[in-house]
Structure formats: C-alpha cells, structure tokens
Design a protein around this motif. Structure first.
Motif, PDB file in Angstrom:
ATOM      1  N   LEU A   1      16.161   3.024  -7.761  1.00 33.54           N
ATOM      2  CA  LEU A   1      16.338   3.719  -9.026  1.00 33.54           C
ATOM      3  C   LEU A   1      15.012   3.986  -9.724  1.00 33.54           C
ATOM      4  N   SER A   2      14.055   3.094  -9.572  1.00 32.59           N
ATOM      5  CA  SER A   2      12.742   3.285 -10.185  1.00 32.59           C
ATOM      6  C   SER A   2      11.689   2.600  -9.330  1.00 32.59           C
ATOM      7  N   ASN A   3      10.472   3.122  -9.404  1.00 35.58           N
ATOM      8  CA  ASN A   3       9.354   2.600  -8.615  1.00 35.58           C
ATOM      9  C   ASN A   3       8.068   2.943  -9.348  1.00 35.58           C
ATOM     10  N   GLU A   4       7.398   1.932  -9.898  1.00 34.99           N
ATOM     11  CA  GLU A   4       6.189   2.179 -10.667  1.00 34.99           C
ATOM     12  C   GLU A   4       5.174   1.067 -10.433  1.00 34.99           C
TER      13      GLU A   4
ATOM     14  N   ASP B   1       0.872  -1.190   0.000  1.00 39.15           N
ATOM     15  CA  ASP B   1       0.000   0.000   0.000  1.00 39.15           C
ATOM     16  C   ASP B   1       0.898   1.227   0.000  1.00 39.15           C
ATOM     17  N   TYR B   2       1.448   1.521  -1.160  1.00 43.85           N
ATOM     18  CA  TYR B   2       2.430   2.602  -1.274  1.00 43.85           C
ATOM     19  C   TYR B   2       1.774   3.985  -1.165  1.00 43.85           C
ATOM     20  N   ASP B   3       0.559   4.125  -1.700  1.00 41.66           N
ATOM     21  CA  ASP B   3      -0.100   5.435  -1.707  1.00 41.66           C
ATOM     22  C   ASP B   3      -1.049   5.626  -0.521  1.00 41.66           C
ATOM     23  N   ASP B   4      -1.047   4.677   0.434  1.00 44.55           N
ATOM     24  CA  ASP B   4      -1.810   4.815   1.676  1.00 44.55           C
ATOM     25  C   ASP B   4      -3.308   5.011   1.413  1.00 44.55           C
ATOM     26  N   ASP B   5      -3.859   4.161   0.516  1.00 45.01           N
ATOM     27  CA  ASP B   5      -5.300   4.198   0.289  1.00 45.01           C
ATOM     28  C   ASP B   5      -5.990   2.980   0.875  1.00 45.01           C
ATOM     29  N   GLY B   6      -5.248   2.161   1.625  1.00 45.59           N
ATOM     30  CA  GLY B   6      -5.824   0.999   2.276  1.00 45.59           C
ATOM     31  C   GLY B   6      -5.817  -0.257   1.422  1.00 45.59           C
ATOM     32  N   VAL B   7      -5.430  -0.166   0.162  1.00 44.98           N
ATOM     33  CA  VAL B   7      -5.420  -1.313  -0.741  1.00 44.98           C
ATOM     34  C   VAL B   7      -4.003  -1.475  -1.298  1.00 44.98           C
ATOM     35  N   ALA B   8      -3.470  -2.674  -1.172  1.00 44.81           N
ATOM     36  CA  ALA B   8      -2.121  -2.939  -1.672  1.00 44.81           C
ATOM     37  C   ALA B   8      -2.150  -3.082  -3.182  1.00 44.81           C
ATOM     38  N   GLU B   9      -1.249  -2.389  -3.855  1.00 43.66           N
ATOM     39  CA  GLU B   9      -1.142  -2.489  -5.306  1.00 43.66           C
ATOM     40  C   GLU B   9       0.170  -3.174  -5.671  1.00 43.66           C
ATOM     41  N   LEU B  10       0.222  -3.691  -6.888  1.00 49.55           N
ATOM     42  CA  LEU B  10       1.411  -4.375  -7.371  1.00 49.55           C
ATOM     43  C   LEU B  10       2.381  -3.350  -7.953  1.00 49.55           C
ATOM     44  N   ARG B  11       3.610  -3.330  -7.433  1.00 49.94           N
ATOM     45  CA  ARG B  11       4.601  -2.360  -7.865  1.00 49.94           C
ATOM     46  C   ARG B  11       5.894  -3.074  -8.224  1.00 49.94           C
ATOM     47  N   GLN B  12       6.615  -2.487  -9.163  1.00 55.97           N
ATOM     48  CA  GLN B  12       7.925  -2.987  -9.560  1.00 55.97           C
ATOM     49  C   GLN B  12       8.966  -1.957  -9.149  1.00 55.97           C
ATOM     50  N   VAL B  13       9.886  -2.375  -8.288  1.00 53.84           N
ATOM     51  CA  VAL B  13      10.886  -1.489  -7.701  1.00 53.84           C
ATOM     52  C   VAL B  13      12.266  -2.008  -8.083  1.00 53.84           C
ATOM     53  N   LEU B  14      13.080  -1.132  -8.649  1.00 54.57           N
ATOM     54  CA  LEU B  14      14.448  -1.490  -9.011  1.00 54.57           C
ATOM     55  C   LEU B  14      15.388  -0.884  -7.976  1.00 54.57           C
TER      56      LEU B  14
END
Length: 421
Positions: A336-339, A316-329
C-alpha cells in the motif's frame, strides 16, 4: 526493484525472523494438516511464560490430588513493576534535554516540556510504560512504536434555523469535503419589526441540515506493541538502530485503512487475514472464556479484519549499490505504501541483556523451575495434610456402631460391642 521482488525479499526475511510462524522451529501436531501448527521456540517460551504468570495447570496434575499452582512468577513480576514505574514515571518526565550553553537553557526546557506533553498527555504514557516493562519481564523483549497519525475522521453535525448565506458558508462550494446528509427547507416570519404603513417583509427561508465533516488532526502516536506481533531479524542487537528487518504484523479493519487515506478500490480487493486462534501467545493472554471466541460477524465488509504488516527493511531499492532504510506497508499481500525513512521508529528493551543478541533472559527463564518446585512441595504438603485429617479406617461392622463411626465430631463417642481396640 518491482513490488513482486520487494515482497519476495520481505518473505525471505520473515522466514528467518525471530517470532515468525513460518520460521524453522519445534512442531506441535501435524503442521501440514488442520490439527497442528508450526511453533518456534520463542513462541513456545512466550506461551509457557504467560501460562505460568496466570498460574494455570502445569500439566503434571494427578487425579484426586492437590492441583494448586504457586504463582511465583506473577508475585515476582508484581513486585518488580512498581519499583521500575517509580523510577520512570514518578517524575512524569520521560526525558530531559540538557542545554548546550546558557543561551540554550530556555530551548532545552521547552523541548523537555514538549516531549512530556506528547508522551504523558497526548498519549497514555503511564500505561505505555507499564505495558513496556511487563512485556520485557515476561516475554524477554518489550517494544514501543512511534509514528505520525494523520487519519481522517468524520464528524456528524446538526444545525437548525440557518439562512441561505449561513448554509452556503457552512457547506462551501462543490469542491468542499463537507457532505450534506439531510436537509429541510421551510419558511419563517421575518423577526425584524416594521413601521406601520409599510409593506410586510417576505418571510425568511431557513434550513435545518445535518452534515458530515472530515477532520484531519495529525499527532504523534506512541504505542506498546505485543511481542507476538513482532518479527525481528536474528542479526539484530537490542538496539535496533542497525536492524536489517523489523515487522509489526497486526490486523486492521477496512474502514481504518480508508480513513488512513488509501483508495477504496484497493482496500475493497484486500482479503481478510488469518483467524486469531492460530496465535497461541494471543490466546494465552485471554483471561476469560468470552475472549476465546473465533466467530466473525458477517454482512458488513467495512469491518472485515485485514492482515497488515508494517515492515522496516534495509534494501537497495533504487539500485545504487547502497541499502537504504525503507518503511513498507503490506496489506492482504499487496504493497500500500513504500517510502524511505531516516531511522527505525521502534525501540526495544530486555530485562537481562544477552551480549550481541536481540533476545535476553526473562523472569520466566529465572523462575520457571522454582515455580514448579514450590508448587510440587505445596501439593505434597496439602496431600499429606488431607491424609492426616481424613485417614482411612478399617472396622468390623458387626461389632461397631457405624452411625457413630461415620459421624465426625470432636470428642465424639463410638460405641462398640467388645474391646474397642
């Protein structure tokens, strides 16, 4: 969520992940000192599997006795792989799109041909499939990663005899990415013939240049991941669709990161990764001693190997209560990147499924004891044959001709002084 909080969360996931070197597991040597390293059970199993595949010593050898190892695991794997390759690669079509109706028939054929071209032509689909199958049979899991590669590659080109207009068109304006490496200007006679009595045309100004042109050709990349470079959440099944954490840990050179578009100031601050000899599974893959070197050429920072972790995490990166799938390098301990992404770009397989678990059974689990038993039986047979053919003899040297006795010859005569019995 800040970068530090995200890195801390990734570290907690890694501490519990399958295959992680910092996860709790069996300990070999003194893990707190320089003489040992913590090893997980999965890492030990993979190491032993590769050792058995190469028919290396079992560790129970006896001096002056046979040390042969029967390659039962390798023989079985080499028998299975061609059968599976014939199923998946013989048609050279990795998948077929079925039309939903008659109007969709042509579109389905185009999609089938498009995927075939990407997988089999743009990527080496034959080798990828074989590596995928071998990893699964030997190391319990096989992994394939798919991603879009838009790495910028530079191409050096040389041109001779360019006019000023041609040079301007080639190089472009000041904002162009083309870089002039070398340029030579000279005068050449004008090749256009002139009528008699007219003044001569001034000579042409020509240029010889060498330029460096950056090119960006995006394409889909499909590659088979070494299982020892993967970190998977233990709460995952074979299907990684709902996997909470997956990490591909590898090394990249500084120049590779720059070509991928990362800022030079950031890349220059990254610290090199750990030495390769800490990974036992990677060492077990080495066949010749030349691959065991731990030396790193120094003097060229652009070729330094940086530890890079490509992390797919549900958070839950954006703190909306729902975990989203993210790719972090993550490289050198920095993000270096987070999307946010739509689906995990990894597929996995196991040779023998264990329900509700990510890891299954490999051919090593099935054949390890059989290889040990067959090797021991073969050793005993060879030892017995050796003793039968070269048994020890007690002789009275005063009553036997020692030269005759020590000369092994079929039907040979041994001269004795007295009764030969």
């Amino acid at each position: 969520m800040t970068d530090d909080e995200l890195l801390a969360l990734i570290a907690r996931h890694e501490a519990a992940a399958l295959g992680s070197p910092i996860a709790a597991g069996a300990t070999v040597g003194n893990a707190s000192g320089s003489g040992g390293k913590d090893l997980t059970t999965l890492e030990l199993d993979r190491f032993n599997s590769l050792e058995m595949y190469f028919a290396r010593p079992l560790g129970n050898e006896v001096e002056n006795s046979s040390t042969v190892v029967m390659p039962e695991l390798r023989d079985t794997v080499e028998w299975i792989v061609p059968q599976l390759m014939r199923i998946f690669v013989a048609a050279r079509t990795p998948c077929v799109f079925d039309p939903e109706n008659e109007q969709d028939l042509e579109q389905a054929q185009l999609e089938t041909e498009g995927v075939r071209h990407v997988f089999m032509v743009q990527n080496d689909g034959f080798t990828i499939t074989e590596e995928f199958i071998r990893d699964a049979l030997l190391l319990r899991n096989g992994y394939i990663k798919t991603y879009w590669d838009d790495t910028v590659k530079t191409v050096d080109e040389s041109y001779t005899g360019l006019t000023e207009e041609e040079l301007t068109e080639l190089v472009g304006d000041d904002e162009s990415d083309v870089q002039v490496l070398r340029q030579r200007e000279y005068q050449a006679p004008n090749p256009v013939p002139q009528p008699q009595g007219t003044p001569p045309i001034p000579p042409l100004t020509l240029f010889d240049v060498r330029i460096r042109r950056p090119t960006r050709k995006g394409r889909v990349v499909v590659e088979c991941l070494p299982p020892e470079e993967t970190r998977v959440s233990p709460h995952s099944s074979v299907n990684l669709e709902r996997c909470p954490y997956f990490c591909h840990e590898t090394t990249k050179r500084r120049t590779d990161l720059l070509q991928e578009g990362f800022e030079r100031e950031v890349v220059e601050q990254l610290t090199p990764g750990r030495p390769r000899w800490l990974n036992l599974d990677a060492l077990a893959r080495d066949v010749v001693t030349d691959q065991l070197t731990t030396e790193r050429p120094e003097g060229d920072r652009s070729m330094d190997e940086i530890e890079v972790r490509d992390v797919t995490i549900r958070v839950d990166y954006d703190d909306d209560g729902v975990a989203e799938l993210r790719q972090v390098l993550v490289a050198g301990g920095k993000i270096l990147s987070n999307e946010e992404i739509d689906e995990i770009p990894i597929c996995a397989c196991v040779p023998k499924l264990m329900p509700h678990r990510h890891t299954g059974l490999s051919m090593y689990d099935e054949l390890a004891d059989i290889q040990v038993i067959k090797s021991q039986l073969m050793r005993e047979s060879l030892n017995s044959l050796r003793l039968a053919n070269a048994g020890r003899v007690a002789a009275d040297w005063r009553n036997v001709n020692m030269t005759d006795l020590l000369t092994v010859r079929a039907g040979g005569v041994v001269r004795t002084n007295g009764n030969p019995a």
